[in-house]
Design an enzyme around this catalytic site. Structure first.
Site, PDB file in Angstrom:
ATOM      1  N   SER A  55       0.809  -1.225   0.000  1.00 33.33           N
ATOM      2  CA  SER A  55       0.000   0.000   0.000  1.00 33.33           C
ATOM      3  C   SER A  55       0.836   1.267   0.000  1.00 33.33           C
ATOM      4  O   SER A  55       0.303   2.358  -0.168  1.00 33.33           O
ATOM      5  CB  SER A  55      -0.933   0.014   1.213  1.00 33.33           C
ATOM      6  OG  SER A  55      -0.214   0.228   2.409  1.00 33.33           O
TER       7      SER A  55
ATOM      8  N   ARG B 296      -2.821  10.722 -11.149  1.00 35.68           N
ATOM      9  CA  ARG B 296      -3.863  10.975 -10.156  1.00 35.68           C
ATOM     10  C   ARG B 296      -3.233  11.191  -8.797  1.00 35.68           C
ATOM     11  O   ARG B 296      -2.351  10.456  -8.373  1.00 35.68           O
ATOM     12  CB  ARG B 296      -4.826   9.794 -10.094  1.00 35.68           C
ATOM     13  CG  ARG B 296      -5.933   9.921  -9.022  1.00 35.68           C
ATOM     14  CD  ARG B 296      -5.574   9.191  -7.736  1.00 35.68           C
ATOM     15  NE  ARG B 296      -6.692   9.153  -6.781  1.00 35.68           N
ATOM     16  CZ  ARG B 296      -6.606   8.640  -5.556  1.00 35.68           C
ATOM     17  NH1 ARG B 296      -5.464   8.133  -5.124  1.00 35.68           N
ATOM     18  NH2 ARG B 296      -7.653   8.649  -4.751  1.00 35.68           N
ATOM     19  N   VAL B 297      -3.684  12.222  -8.098  1.00 34.40           N
ATOM     20  CA  VAL B 297      -3.233  12.506  -6.737  1.00 34.40           C
ATOM     21  C   VAL B 297      -4.450  12.473  -5.828  1.00 34.40           C
ATOM     22  O   VAL B 297      -5.459  13.127  -6.109  1.00 34.40           O
ATOM     23  CB  VAL B 297      -2.532  13.876  -6.642  1.00 34.40           C
ATOM     24  CG1 VAL B 297      -2.196  14.203  -5.187  1.00 34.40           C
ATOM     25  CG2 VAL B 297      -1.268  13.880  -7.497  1.00 34.40           C
ATOM     26  N   GLY B 298      -4.370  11.704  -4.767  1.00 32.40           N
ATOM     27  CA  GLY B 298      -5.474  11.614  -3.831  1.00 32.40           C
ATOM     28  C   GLY B 298      -5.352  12.595  -2.691  1.00 32.40           C
ATOM     29  O   GLY B 298      -4.755  13.663  -2.817  1.00 32.40           O
ATOM     30  N   ASP B 299      -5.880  12.206  -1.551  1.00 30.95           N
ATOM     31  CA  ASP B 299      -5.916  13.119  -0.408  1.00 30.95           C
ATOM     32  C   ASP B 299      -4.628  13.116   0.407  1.00 30.95           C
ATOM     33  O   ASP B 299      -4.345  14.073   1.123  1.00 30.95           O
ATOM     34  CB  ASP B 299      -7.085  12.755   0.510  1.00 30.95           C
ATOM     35  CG  ASP B 299      -6.946  11.349   1.111  1.00 30.95           C
ATOM     36  OD1 ASP B 299      -6.514  10.441   0.377  1.00 30.95           O
ATOM     37  OD2 ASP B 299      -7.259  11.164   2.293  1.00 30.95           O
TER      38      ASP B 299
ATOM     39  N   THR C  29       1.685   7.107   0.897  1.00 28.29           N
ATOM     40  CA  THR C  29       0.862   6.139   0.166  1.00 28.29           C
ATOM     41  C   THR C  29       1.383   5.883  -1.234  1.00 28.29           C
ATOM     42  O   THR C  29       2.094   6.719  -1.807  1.00 28.29           O
ATOM     43  CB  THR C  29      -0.581   6.660   0.060  1.00 28.29           C
ATOM     44  OG1 THR C  29      -1.418   5.659  -0.506  1.00 28.29           O
ATOM     45  CG2 THR C  29      -0.660   7.911  -0.801  1.00 28.29           C
TER      46      THR C  29
ATOM     47  N   THR D  36      -2.055   3.383   1.783  1.00 33.48           N
ATOM     48  CA  THR D  36      -1.780   4.458   2.728  1.00 33.48           C
ATOM     49  C   THR D  36      -1.450   3.993   4.143  1.00 33.48           C
ATOM     50  O   THR D  36      -1.997   3.025   4.654  1.00 33.48           O
ATOM     51  CB  THR D  36      -2.969   5.444   2.833  1.00 33.48           C
ATOM     52  OG1 THR D  36      -3.441   5.757   1.527  1.00 33.48           O
ATOM     53  CG2 THR D  36      -2.562   6.706   3.522  1.00 33.48           C
TER      54      THR D  36
ATOM     55  N   THR E 192      -7.085   7.215   5.937  1.00 30.93           N
ATOM     56  CA  THR E 192      -6.897   6.238   4.876  1.00 30.93           C
ATOM     57  C   THR E 192      -8.272   5.939   4.307  1.00 30.93           C
ATOM     58  O   THR E 192      -9.293   6.167   4.953  1.00 30.93           O
ATOM     59  CB  THR E 192      -6.259   4.932   5.388  1.00 30.93           C
ATOM     60  OG1 THR E 192      -7.128   4.328   6.359  1.00 30.93           O
ATOM     61  CG2 THR E 192      -4.910   5.182   6.035  1.00 30.93           C
ATOM     62  N   GLY E 193      -8.307   5.406   3.085  1.00 36.17           N
ATOM     63  CA  GLY E 193      -9.587   5.098   2.467  1.00 36.17           C
ATOM     64  C   GLY E 193      -9.802   5.906   1.208  1.00 36.17           C
ATOM     65  O   GLY E 193      -8.840   6.379   0.585  1.00 36.17           O
TER      66      GLY E 193
ATOM     67  N   GLY F  80      -9.896   8.577  -1.101  1.00 34.94           N
ATOM     68  CA  GLY F  80      -9.332   9.919  -1.041  1.00 34.94           C
ATOM     69  C   GLY F  80     -10.248  10.996  -1.564  1.00 34.94           C
ATOM     70  O   GLY F  80     -10.289  12.114  -1.032  1.00 34.94           O
TER      71      GLY F  80
END
Length: 370
Positions: A92, A247-250, A237, A219, A270-271, A273
């Protein structure tokens, strides 16, 4: 017959007695007793109490031990998440993290230092196993918060980090190839069907036991407070498995994947984003604690906000509830902590009693897929 003391003699005699008491073995330790001292704690996502990278300590334990021995809180937390970043068994984050749709491992991270009120982050970083350390270098060496893509990699190279051509392990590449086989064996799906196939293929690999459910979104978040009440946090993460390249998450975004206010506390996640980004929940949680809410109650408020704002049918299950998981790990300046989740999940915590895996407080019953 009692001797009569003058006022001056009484003061002098009392002072001498005080010195004598202060020098005694028993009373000499009294100043070290602080009734309002903060109890140090480290909280993290569940993988913080799983991976050791060949060492003797899991991540939260390593962070706690360093922190309580005098290390800077952020240095200790980053050392803890390095366990996961460097351990190829944790798919992860970091080395061996599940790659994007093109089979390339792109990593995100951010960190915040409560005492100095500084932060640093990187996103879509390729070739560096420990993005959390690059994020810390951004904090220390630049006037910026976030560096991305090739610019982040060039910065890392300039800072002396080793740049590798490929962070895939045999396991992560094998899982990517299996995903490719499942999503589009004939390469003739229309865009709508292809998007559905990508998601269903990933989830089917979770159901088949090929991917840990916690690793599909990836993450590790790790937050801590020491006995001085100094609060810091870090999130790192490999992002959503098989994500669109770039792509960029949170995780690297302040207020979403992590937020720290040294006067209040810290929260990270986590989870899914995108759900967190839409609501900036880590910031919301810290602000709720600033208003006096406990870590648990502040976290539940964020989960309720996400549930309320999740209205797209594709994101709802048969019960009309969010069909995804998201967790928050929270600590305040007093050392009070909590883990909360949309559905049942676990998190890691380390105190003077050692590392533990404990259940989060769920907002909703059942499973996301029900």
């Amino acid at each position: 017959m009692a001797t009569k003391l003058t006022r001056r003699e009484f003061v002098r005699t009392s002072a001498a007695a005080g010195v004598a008491l202060g020098a005694s073995p028993v009373f000499g330790k009294a100043p070290a007793v602080q009734t309002n001292a903060v109890k140090p704690v480290v909280v993290a996502s569940n993988n913080g109490n799983v991976y050791k990278n060949g060492g003797a300590e899991v991540g939260v334990q390593k962070a706690f031990n360093m922190m309580t021995k005098g290390a800077d809180v952020l240095d200790a937390l980053i050392a803890g998440v390095n366990n996961c970043e460097l351990d190829p068994a944790d798919s992860s984050v970091g080395y061996g993290g599940l790659p994007n749709a093109d089979g390339i491992v792109q990593l995100d991270s951010c960190c915040m230092h409560g005492p100095t009120k500084r932060a640093g982050g990187v996103a879509a970083l390729e070739g560096v196993r420990t993005p959390s350390l690059v994020a810390k270098a951004v904090l220390e060496m630049t006037d910026h918060h976030l560096l991305v893509g090739k610019g982040a990699q060039d910065f890392a190279r300039n800072m002396g980090f080793k740049i590798e051509d490929d962070l895939n392990t045999e396991k992560s590449r094998g899982l990517w190839l299996e995903w490719k086989r499942r999503i589009d064996p004939e390469h003739y799906l229309d865009p709508k069907k292809r998007g559905q196939a990508m998601e269903m293929a990933g989830l089917s690999m979770v159901r088949d036991g090929l991917i840990d459910p916690d690793h599909y979104y990836g993450t590790i978040n790790c937050d801590g407070v020491n006995s001085k009440g100094e609060v810091c946090g870090v999130t790192t993460t490999s992002g959503l498995s098989w994500k669109i390249p770039g792509r960029v998450g949170d995780s690297p975004i302040l207020g979403a994947g992590l937020y720290v206010d040294g006067d209040v506390g810290a929260a990270g996640s986590t989870g899914r984003g995108e759900a967190n980004l839409y609501n900036l929940c880590s910031f919301l949680i810290v602000e709720q604690m600033r208003l006096g809410k406990s870590p648990k109650d502040a976290g539940m408020e964020a989960l309720r906000r996400i549930q309320k704002n999740t209205v797209e049918k594709r994101l709802l299950n048969a019960r009309g509830l969010p069909n995804f998981g998201i967790n928050f790990y929270i600590v305040n300046k007093k050392g009070e902590y909590a883990g909360v989740s949309m559905y049942q999940a676990n998190y890691a915590v380390c105190t003077e009693n050692g590392p533990q895996t404990v259940p989060c407080e769920p907002l909703l019953q059942g499973r996301a897929t029900d």
